[in-house]
Design a protein around this motif. Structure first.
Motif, short mmCIF file in Angstrom:
data_model
loop_
_atom_site.label_atom_id
_atom_site.label_comp_id
_atom_site.label_asym_id
_atom_site.label_seq_id
_atom_site.Cartn_x
_atom_site.Cartn_y
_atom_site.Cartn_z
N ALA A 29 18.19 1.04 -8.96
CA ALA A 29 18.49 2.30 -9.14
C ALA A 29 18.91 2.67 -7.64
O ALA A 29 18.19 2.34 -6.43
N VAL A 30 20.16 3.37 -7.41
CA VAL A 30 20.51 3.91 -6.14
C VAL A 30 20.66 5.36 -6.01
O VAL A 30 21.06 6.09 -6.72
N VAL A 31 19.85 5.89 -4.92
CA VAL A 31 19.73 7.30 -4.69
C VAL A 31 20.51 7.58 -3.42
O VAL A 31 20.32 7.15 -2.29
N GLY A 32 21.70 8.12 -3.46
CA GLY A 32 22.32 8.59 -2.27
C GLY A 32 22.76 10.02 -2.19
O GLY A 32 22.24 10.62 -2.91
N ARG A 57 9.17 -1.53 -13.64
CA ARG A 57 8.70 -2.81 -12.99
C ARG A 57 9.96 -3.87 -13.05
O ARG A 57 10.76 -4.04 -14.03
N GLY A 58 10.12 -4.49 -12.13
CA GLY A 58 11.35 -5.46 -11.81
C GLY A 58 12.68 -4.96 -11.25
O GLY A 58 13.56 -5.78 -10.97
N TRP A 59 12.79 -3.54 -11.01
CA TRP A 59 13.77 -2.98 -10.53
C TRP A 59 13.45 -2.54 -9.30
O TRP A 59 12.55 -2.52 -8.72
N GLU A 60 14.62 -2.35 -8.43
CA GLU A 60 14.48 -2.04 -6.98
C GLU A 60 15.12 -0.61 -6.78
O GLU A 60 16.38 -0.47 -7.48
N VAL A 61 14.45 0.06 -6.10
CA VAL A 61 15.08 1.52 -5.58
C VAL A 61 15.67 1.19 -4.24
O VAL A 61 15.18 0.96 -3.30
#
Length: 119
Positions: A29-32, A57-61
């Motif tokens: 997940a990308v927060v920009g 779970r298992g995802w990267e932010v």
């Protein structure tokens, strides 16, 4: 004055300052910073929701480094739209006469054509 985009979270009325997108192939997940235009597969977030976002779970932010700046109201898009409408509404001359060889009637910018299957 153009409207300010709001946070996509249900019930949140705060102005959006960040855009969330998902890279499904990378489980990220990308927060920009707030995107210049709203996209169908992205989400606008206020500062609180952008900073508190968690991923499954298992995802990267991945977050933008630094703070999120509130967008400055801009009338550029609204002004361009208004100019386009004004230009389209101007009549520089009489309307074009109907085409004499047209296969059927014409109304405005639409033309009715005969069904090519009928004999």
């Amino acid at each position: 004055m153009p409207s300010v985009r709001k946070c996509s979270r249900t019930g949140c009325l705060e102005p959006a300052v960040a855009t969330l997108t998902y890279a499904y192939s990378d489980s990220t997940a990308v927060v920009g910073p707030l995107a210049t235009a709203s996209e169908p597969h992205s989400y606008d977030l206020c500062e609180e929701h952008a900073l508190r976002l968690t991923a499954p779970r298992g995802w990267e932010v991945v977050r933008h480094e630094g703070g999120f700046a509130a967008p400055q109201p801009s009338g550029d898009e609204l002004t361009a739209l208004a100019e386009a409408v004004r230009e389209a509404g101007r009549s520089d001359g009489p309307p074009a006469p109907p085409e004499p060889d047209a296969p059927s009637g014409r109304r405005g910018h639409l033309r009715v054509l005969p069904d090519p299957i009928k004999h």
